[in-house]
Design a protein around this motif. Structure first.
Motif, PDB file in Angstrom:
ATOM      1  N   TYR A 181      63.756   9.979  38.696  1.00 34.78           N
ATOM      2  CA  TYR A 181      64.003  10.830  37.497  1.00 34.78           C
ATOM      3  C   TYR A 181      65.151  10.444  36.876  1.00 34.78           C
ATOM      4  O   TYR A 181      66.256  10.119  37.477  1.00 34.78           O
ATOM      5  CB  TYR A 181      64.010  12.178  38.017  1.00 34.78           C
TER       6      TYR A 181
ATOM      7  N   ASN B  80      57.374   4.797  39.662  1.00 33.62           N
ATOM      8  CA  ASN B  80      57.464   5.754  38.241  1.00 33.62           C
ATOM      9  C   ASN B  80      58.751   6.406  38.156  1.00 33.62           C
ATOM     10  O   ASN B  80      59.416   7.061  39.038  1.00 33.62           O
ATOM     11  CB  ASN B  80      56.268   6.750  38.519  1.00 33.62           C
TER      12      ASN B  80
ATOM     13  N   ASN C 199      57.311  17.582  34.745  1.00 32.80           N
ATOM     14  CA  ASN C 199      57.201  16.316  35.419  1.00 32.80           C
ATOM     15  C   ASN C 199      57.488  16.343  37.078  1.00 32.80           C
ATOM     16  O   ASN C 199      56.874  15.555  37.814  1.00 32.80           O
ATOM     17  CB  ASN C 199      58.036  15.357  34.720  1.00 32.80           C
TER      18      ASN C 199
ATOM     19  N   ALA D 119      58.667  10.130  43.017  1.00 32.65           N
ATOM     20  CA  ALA D 119      58.835   9.079  41.594  1.00 32.65           C
ATOM     21  C   ALA D 119      60.411   9.322  41.769  1.00 32.65           C
ATOM     22  O   ALA D 119      61.106  10.182  42.348  1.00 32.65           O
ATOM     23  CB  ALA D 119      58.263   9.867  40.634  1.00 32.65           C
TER      24      ALA D 119
ATOM     25  N   LEU E 177      50.686   7.798  38.580  1.00 28.29           N
ATOM     26  CA  LEU E 177      51.036   8.000  39.509  1.00 28.29           C
ATOM     27  C   LEU E 177      49.983   7.530  40.661  1.00 28.29           C
ATOM     28  O   LEU E 177      50.243   7.295  41.942  1.00 28.29           O
ATOM     29  CB  LEU E 177      51.310   9.584  40.218  1.00 28.29           C
TER      30      LEU E 177
ATOM     31  N   GLY F 215      55.489  15.080  40.237  1.00 30.41           N
ATOM     32  CA  GLY F 215      56.122  14.078  40.909  1.00 30.41           C
ATOM     33  C   GLY F 215      56.637  14.169  42.229  1.00 30.41           C
ATOM     34  O   GLY F 215      56.686  13.454  42.987  1.00 30.41           O
TER      35      GLY F 215
ATOM     36  N   ALA G 297      52.763   8.469  46.399  1.00 26.57           N
ATOM     37  CA  ALA G 297      52.212   9.046  45.026  1.00 26.57           C
ATOM     38  C   ALA G 297      50.879   9.024  44.871  1.00 26.57           C
ATOM     39  O   ALA G 297      50.065  10.157  44.564  1.00 26.57           O
ATOM     40  CB  ALA G 297      52.836   7.819  43.953  1.00 26.57           C
TER      41      ALA G 297
ATOM     42  N   LEU H  69      60.665   8.874  35.748  1.00 29.86           N
ATOM     43  CA  LEU H  69      60.156  10.014  35.111  1.00 29.86           C
ATOM     44  C   LEU H  69      61.223  10.937  34.539  1.00 29.86           C
ATOM     45  O   LEU H  69      62.432  11.063  35.022  1.00 29.86           O
ATOM     46  CB  LEU H  69      59.150  10.978  35.853  1.00 29.86           C
TER      47      LEU H  69
END
Length: 385
Positions: free
Chosen positions: A331, A313, A321, A329, A307, A325, A361, A315
């Motif tokens: 997911y 990113n 997580n 981010a 990050l 995040g 981030a 995740l």
């Protein structure tokens, strides 16, 4: 002066696991702090003492006793701490134990430490008893050990809010005293220039080009979901590569090959390990995206580093997580096709969207997870009594 004895890491300097990096950074940022004196146990093949970051580091000679090595190491380290406290008449010491390995012995040591006027602090780590690498009896031991460690600790410092919730819910009968202090991350960029020879040679050797590869960094174990990530990447129509920086585990690798035949897909590239931290940071910065599949454990170091370095990113959407995040981010779930679809969406994202995620981030890490912020919180906890 508050004396803090840290046991449970492999020691400093030179080892780069999560606990080792934590102890290294804690002592580095506090090396000129006159209110704190650290004593750090270091696993070694011989006894002895040395100074590092103004911390007293003491080597603990550990014989090769197989799987029981880590337990032996913690017990001897604890005994050495108690002897030192007694001999040097140290008042109100804190013994900070990293991980829950020695639950069967902690009751005895807690009595000794309390008698010496000290306190036992514990970092419970993640759900060690859920890790696939352990056999059923070992997992049972981890669970019992965790229970006893929680019962006898004066304070639990959890590096994840989810772990803190779990401790309070699972062991409420002991009324555990807990606090949350996350793991930390560096926020500065890599010192290597884009045309750095070392980085360029690495790219050439691995057949990669900047901004044209997805990356993952982590131990090659089942609970980090490498199999799902490889399988989904193979399903995706992405034209980019998938660079996997990980430890050796040939048996697991062969198992995945037999199941997925990933070697037939030239986008999937196992690129070995990278221990040069500046080079690794550069590799992260120049990745198009980062995939993170860790499912067991608290605040994961490789996630924080991603990050703070990689703009985009992706995740695995578990509590640990999401806690880190938040909304900076994307997911994914382990459902068939879910990650493959997300990779294709990520491929189609506009550069402005990706840049925006990257800025947010980095801000998230700087505000909540920078080492400066983390060690300041530790100072408050260690000096609060």
């Amino acid at each position: 002066m508050q004396h803090v004895f840290i046991i449970g890491s492999k020691g400093i300097p030179g080892a780069y696991g999560g606990y080792e990096t934590f102890v290294d950074k804690l002592t580095e940022y506090h090396q000129n702090n006159k209110k704190l004196k650290y004593h750090v146990a270091c696993k070694s093949t011989e006894n002895g003492e040395f100074e590092y970051h103004n911390a007293r580091c003491f080597n603990v000679k550990v014989p090769d006793v197989g799987a029981a090595q880590a337990i032996y190491y913690d017990i001897i380290s604890l005994k050495r701490c108690c002897d030192y406290i007694k001999k040097n008449h140290i008042e109100h010491p804190i013994i900070y134990i990293l991980a829950c390995r020695i639950g069967l012995f902690i009751g005895h040591f807690q009595k000794v430490i309390h008698k010496l006027g000290g306190k036992v602090y514990l970092n419970p780590d993640g759900h060690e008893f859920l890790r696939a690498k352990w056999s059923a009896p070992v997992r049972k031991y981890w669970k019992i050990s965790e229970q006893l460690m929680v019962k006898h600790a004066d304070l639990l410092i959890c590096d994840s809010k989810n772990i803190e919730k779990y401790i309070q819910k699972e062991y409420g009968q002991y009324h555990p005293k807990t606090t949350f202090i996350a793991y930390g991350s560096e926020t500065r960029p890599s010192q290597l220039a884009d045309d750095n020879k070392k980085y360029q040679q690495w790219l050439t050797k691995m057949g990669l080009t900047p901004q044209n590869y997805y990356l993952v960094v982590g131990r090659f174990v089942p609970e980090n979901n490498f199999e799902t990530m490889i399988c989904e990447f193979m399903k995706s129509k992405s034209k980019k590569d998938f660079a996997i920086i990980t430890t050796d585990n040939n048996a697991f690798l062969e198992k995945i090959e037999q199941k997925l035949h990933y070697r037939s897909d030239n986008r999937i590239k196992f690129v070995g390990t990278v221990y040069d931290q500046e080079l690794l940071k550069k590799i992260r910065e120049k990745a198009y995206g980062y995939l993170h599949g860790h499912e067991v454990g608290g605040t994961n170091p490789s996630l924080l580093e991603a990050l703070s370095s990689t703009k985009l990113n992706l995740l695995l959407g578990v509590g640990f997580n999401r806690e880190v995040g938040e909304d900076v981010a994307l997911y994914w779930r382990k459902d068939d096709g879910n990650l493959a679809s997300l990779i294709e969406k990520a491929d189609a994202m506009k550069s402005e969207q990706i840049a925006s995620l990257g800025i947010r981030a980095k801000k998230r890490i700087a505000e909540a997870y920078s080492w400066v912020h983390i060690v300041n919180m530790y100072e408050q906890v260690f000096l609060q009594d």
